[in-house]
Design a protein around this motif. Sequence first.
Motif, PDB file in Angstrom:
ATOM      1  N   PRO A   7      -0.666  -1.625 -11.922  1.00  0.00           N
ATOM      2  CA  PRO A   7      -1.745  -2.380 -11.274  1.00  0.00           C
ATOM      3  C   PRO A   7      -1.284  -3.204 -10.080  1.00  0.00           C
ATOM      4  CG  PRO A   7      -1.965  -2.511 -13.660  1.00  0.00           C
ATOM      5  CD  PRO A   7      -0.648  -1.840 -13.390  1.00  0.00           C
ATOM      6  N   ASP A   8      -0.023  -3.630 -10.071  1.00  0.00           N
ATOM      7  CA  ASP A   8       0.478  -4.424  -8.939  1.00  0.00           C
ATOM      8  C   ASP A   8       0.399  -3.669  -7.620  1.00  0.00           C
ATOM      9  OD1 ASP A   8       0.976  -6.720 -10.321  1.00  0.00           O
ATOM     10  OD2 ASP A   8       3.163  -6.500 -10.362  1.00  0.00           O
ATOM     11  N   THR A   9       0.342  -2.333  -7.664  1.00  0.00           N
ATOM     12  CA  THR A   9       0.276  -1.590  -6.402  1.00  0.00           C
ATOM     13  C   THR A   9      -1.029  -1.890  -5.650  1.00  0.00           C
ATOM     14  OG1 THR A   9      -0.679   0.385  -7.448  1.00  0.00           O
ATOM     15  CG2 THR A   9       1.718   0.264  -7.306  1.00  0.00           C
ATOM     16  N   GLU A  10      -2.039  -2.343  -6.352  1.00  0.00           N
ATOM     17  CA  GLU A  10      -3.304  -2.670  -5.689  1.00  0.00           C
ATOM     18  C   GLU A  10      -3.262  -4.015  -4.969  1.00  0.00           C
ATOM     19  OE1 GLU A  10      -6.913  -1.847  -7.898  1.00  0.00           O
ATOM     20  OE2 GLU A  10      -5.800  -0.557  -9.279  1.00  0.00           O
ATOM     21  N   HIS A  24      -9.127  -2.048  14.048  1.00  0.00           N
ATOM     22  CA  HIS A  24      -9.979  -1.505  12.995  1.00  0.00           C
ATOM     23  C   HIS A  24      -9.487  -1.994  11.648  1.00  0.00           C
ATOM     24  CE1 HIS A  24     -12.066   1.513  15.533  1.00  0.00           C
ATOM     25  NE2 HIS A  24     -10.920   1.579  16.187  1.00  0.00           N
ATOM     26  N   ARG A  25     -10.291  -1.800  10.609  1.00  0.00           N
ATOM     27  CA  ARG A  25      -9.861  -2.042   9.238  1.00  0.00           C
ATOM     28  C   ARG A  25      -8.828  -0.986   8.874  1.00  0.00           C
ATOM     29  NH1 ARG A  25      -8.228  -3.166   4.597  1.00  0.00           N
ATOM     30  NH2 ARG A  25      -9.554  -3.894   2.891  1.00  0.00           N
ATOM     31  N   ASN A  26      -7.743  -1.411   8.268  1.00  0.00           N
ATOM     32  CA  ASN A  26      -6.677  -0.504   7.883  1.00  0.00           C
ATOM     33  C   ASN A  26      -7.189   0.539   6.887  1.00  0.00           C
ATOM     34  OD1 ASN A  26      -4.062   0.378   6.435  1.00  0.00           O
ATOM     35  ND2 ASN A  26      -3.313  -0.855   8.126  1.00  0.00           N
ATOM     36  N   ALA A  27      -6.720   1.777   7.039  1.00  0.00           N
ATOM     37  CA  ALA A  27      -7.183   2.873   6.183  1.00  0.00           C
ATOM     38  C   ALA A  27      -6.525   2.887   4.811  1.00  0.00           C
ATOM     39  CB  ALA A  27      -6.923   4.217   6.869  1.00  0.00           C
ATOM     40  N   GLU A  28      -5.388   2.190   4.650  1.00  0.00           N
ATOM     41  CA  GLU A  28      -4.627   2.236   3.397  1.00  0.00           C
ATOM     42  C   GLU A  28      -5.112   1.114   2.475  1.00  0.00           C
ATOM     43  OE1 GLU A  28      -3.149   3.431   0.685  1.00  0.00           O
ATOM     44  OE2 GLU A  28      -1.888   1.671   0.808  1.00  0.00           O
ATOM     45  N   GLN A  29      -6.316   1.262   1.956  1.00  0.00           N
ATOM     46  CA  GLN A  29      -6.945   0.204   1.173  1.00  0.00           C
ATOM     47  C   GLN A  29      -6.716   0.389  -0.324  1.00  0.00           C
ATOM     48  OE1 GLN A  29     -11.070  -0.412   2.426  1.00  0.00           O
ATOM     49  NE2 GLN A  29     -10.536   0.326   4.471  1.00  0.00           N
ATOM     50  N   ALA A  30      -6.773  -0.734  -1.049  1.00  0.00           N
ATOM     51  CA  ALA A  30      -6.527  -0.704  -2.487  1.00  0.00           C
ATOM     52  C   ALA A  30      -7.524   0.165  -3.226  1.00  0.00           C
ATOM     53  CB  ALA A  30      -6.548  -2.129  -3.044  1.00  0.00           C
ATOM     54  N   GLU A  31      -8.700   0.367  -2.667  1.00  0.00           N
ATOM     55  CA  GLU A  31      -9.721   1.208  -3.280  1.00  0.00           C
ATOM     56  C   GLU A  31      -9.214   2.623  -3.545  1.00  0.00           C
ATOM     57  OE1 GLU A  31     -13.699   2.356  -4.540  1.00  0.00           O
ATOM     58  OE2 GLU A  31     -12.512   0.520  -4.518  1.00  0.00           O
ATOM     59  N   THR A 127       4.620  -2.610  -3.159  1.00  0.00           N
ATOM     60  CA  THR A 127       5.487  -1.472  -2.847  1.00  0.00           C
ATOM     61  C   THR A 127       6.657  -1.396  -3.817  1.00  0.00           C
ATOM     62  OG1 THR A 127       6.538  -0.263  -1.027  1.00  0.00           O
ATOM     63  CG2 THR A 127       6.972  -2.636  -1.139  1.00  0.00           C
ATOM     64  N   ARG A 128       7.112  -2.543  -4.333  1.00  0.00           N
ATOM     65  CA  ARG A 128       8.172  -2.533  -5.346  1.00  0.00           C
ATOM     66  C   ARG A 128       7.674  -1.865  -6.626  1.00  0.00           C
ATOM     67  NH1 ARG A 128      11.861  -2.115  -8.397  1.00  0.00           N
ATOM     68  NH2 ARG A 128      13.821  -3.267  -8.382  1.00  0.00           N
ATOM     69  N   ALA A 129       6.406  -2.133  -6.985  1.00  0.00           N
ATOM     70  CA  ALA A 129       5.823  -1.489  -8.161  1.00  0.00           C
ATOM     71  C   ALA A 129       5.616   0.007  -7.927  1.00  0.00           C
ATOM     72  CB  ALA A 129       4.503  -2.164  -8.528  1.00  0.00           C
ATOM     73  N   ALA A 130       5.275   0.390  -6.689  1.00  0.00           N
ATOM     74  CA  ALA A 130       5.159   1.809  -6.365  1.00  0.00           C
ATOM     75  C   ALA A 130       6.504   2.508  -6.539  1.00  0.00           C
ATOM     76  CB  ALA A 130       4.640   1.984  -4.942  1.00  0.00           C
ATOM     77  N   ALA A 131       7.571   1.850  -6.114  1.00  0.00           N
ATOM     78  CA  ALA A 131       8.902   2.421  -6.314  1.00  0.00           C
ATOM     79  C   ALA A 131       9.223   2.554  -7.802  1.00  0.00           C
ATOM     80  CB  ALA A 131       9.950   1.550  -5.622  1.00  0.00           C
ATOM     81  N   TYR A 149       3.841  12.644 -12.656  1.00  0.00           N
ATOM     82  CA  TYR A 149       3.079  12.214 -11.483  1.00  0.00           C
ATOM     83  C   TYR A 149       3.181  10.698 -11.323  1.00  0.00           C
ATOM     84  CZ  TYR A 149      -1.058  10.927  -8.689  1.00  0.00           C
ATOM     85  OH  TYR A 149      -1.903  10.384  -7.760  1.00  0.00           O
ATOM     86  N   ALA A 150       3.454  10.246 -10.108  1.00  0.00           N
ATOM     87  CA  ALA A 150       3.507   8.828  -9.787  1.00  0.00           C
ATOM     88  C   ALA A 150       2.354   8.484  -8.849  1.00  0.00           C
ATOM     89  CB  ALA A 150       4.841   8.474  -9.132  1.00  0.00           C
ATOM     90  N   LEU A 151       1.438   7.629  -9.316  1.00  0.00           N
ATOM     91  CA  LEU A 151       0.329   7.173  -8.476  1.00  0.00           C
ATOM     92  C   LEU A 151       0.843   5.988  -7.665  1.00  0.00           C
ATOM     93  CD1 LEU A 151      -3.367   6.571  -9.674  1.00  0.00           C
ATOM     94  CD2 LEU A 151      -2.347   5.707  -7.558  1.00  0.00           C
ATOM     95  N   THR A 152       1.406   6.289  -6.522  1.00  0.00           N
ATOM     96  CA  THR A 152       2.073   5.288  -5.701  1.00  0.00           C
ATOM     97  C   THR A 152       1.212   4.913  -4.494  1.00  0.00           C
ATOM     98  OG1 THR A 152       3.247   7.146  -4.708  1.00  0.00           O
ATOM     99  CG2 THR A 152       4.433   5.863  -6.327  1.00  0.00           C
ATOM    100  N   ARG A 153       1.055   3.629  -4.295  1.00  0.00           N
ATOM    101  CA  ARG A 153       0.514   3.113  -3.050  1.00  0.00           C
ATOM    102  C   ARG A 153       1.042   1.689  -2.878  1.00  0.00           C
ATOM    103  NH1 ARG A 153      -2.977  -0.597  -2.880  1.00  0.00           N
ATOM    104  NH2 ARG A 153      -3.272  -0.195  -0.672  1.00  0.00           N
ATOM    105  N   PRO A 154       1.366   1.280  -1.653  1.00  0.00           N
ATOM    106  CA  PRO A 154       1.262   2.085  -0.433  1.00  0.00           C
ATOM    107  C   PRO A 154       2.159   3.317  -0.488  1.00  0.00           C
ATOM    108  CG  PRO A 154       2.627   0.146  -0.043  1.00  0.00           C
ATOM    109  CD  PRO A 154       2.009  -0.030  -1.400  1.00  0.00           C
ATOM    110  N   PRO A 155       1.829   4.314   0.362  1.00  0.00           N
ATOM    111  CA  PRO A 155       2.666   5.515   0.409  1.00  0.00           C
ATOM    112  C   PRO A 155       4.013   5.230   1.054  1.00  0.00           C
ATOM    113  CG  PRO A 155       0.975   5.607   2.107  1.00  0.00           C
ATOM    114  CD  PRO A 155       0.707   4.369   1.299  1.00  0.00           C
ATOM    115  N   GLY A 156       4.813   6.278   1.275  1.00  0.00           N
ATOM    116  CA  GLY A 156       6.168   6.001   1.736  1.00  0.00           C
ATOM    117  C   GLY A 156       6.788   6.935   2.734  1.00  0.00           C
TER     118      GLY A 156
END
Length: 343
Positions: A7-10, A24-31, A127-131, A149-156
């Motif tokens: 959940p910390d990735t959000e 613009h609004r950034n495309a890499e949103q928690a949604e 990003t630490r949680a994504a790692a 499968y790793a649901l990682t965000r932000p991407p890398g």
Amino acid sequence: MKCFYAPDTEAHDPVFRLTNGKIHRNAEQAERARLLRAGLDQLGLTTQTPARAPQDALEAVHTPAFLQFLETAWDEWQKLPDAGPEVVPNAFAQRATATYPTGVVGRAGWHMGDTSAPLGEHSWRATRAAADCAVAAADAVISGERAAYALTRPPGHHSSADMAAGHCLLNVSAIAAGRLRTKFDKVAVLDIDVHHGNGTQAIFYDRADVLTVSVHAETQAYYPFFVGYAHETGSGAGEGYNLNLPLPRSTTDDGWIAAIETGLARISDFEPDALVISLGLDAHEKDPLKGMQVSWDGFAQAGRLIAAAGLPCAIVQEGGYLSDDLTTSLTSFLGGFMGRPAR
């Protein structure tokens, strides 16, 4: 299939983005995380919270200075007079003649390659949680799982050893590959994100133990612009161990699948012990970044092809942006990979 999500990735939900001279609004949103989790739910896949990855898993691909910058930059930025809410560089290092600066504004221009990956208050935690997720997926494969499968965000995949860019912070795909190398002699990375995996390429460019293959939209007029060309094949010991397969942005299923088949043939020749899939879903025809014209059936075909390669596989989430179709893009790929449809 084991799936990992934190959940910390959000907590990373950036705002700033500069496109064609407009903010613009950034495309890499928690949604994005909610949409991807909905895809796992449709497939009946549950997620596990990963263990904290050891620091050496990050240091295997990133420099200590970069890791320290990501962890501390936001706090230092807030000490600046009239500081904005996110770390966004306003000057960039010309590295051929550059000296590493001490101030946070200068270090932002050293460690951030563009303005599309701003650092907010909680970006490091995310990003630490994504790692952590990427390492957990790799460890599952090391322990004998066919795939994870790793649901990682932000991407890398746009981040190099010491530079964040293109919505990316820690390079989660490279971290997964590095972790697999602690067990396996040879690892391949197949990046099917619509954007070239320039950061992953840079990290492994002079190495023969990690083969990098990227299937992506031509970069002459599309991000990341300056790299991603077919003539980039590696350097030194890594010569011949990087394969770029750029495609026109008009590419539909047939051309995309043919390129993936070419990439898998090169991977087969390499005979790796394990595979990392940099799973971008932004090649979809309705993705807002409009990079290619791939359908859900194309993603399902790609999943089946990659599964048929028969390699232990860590699947790491990269791009795929806010669209009602994102959920189905994920279920199409993973359903194809697992040989079954979504529920």
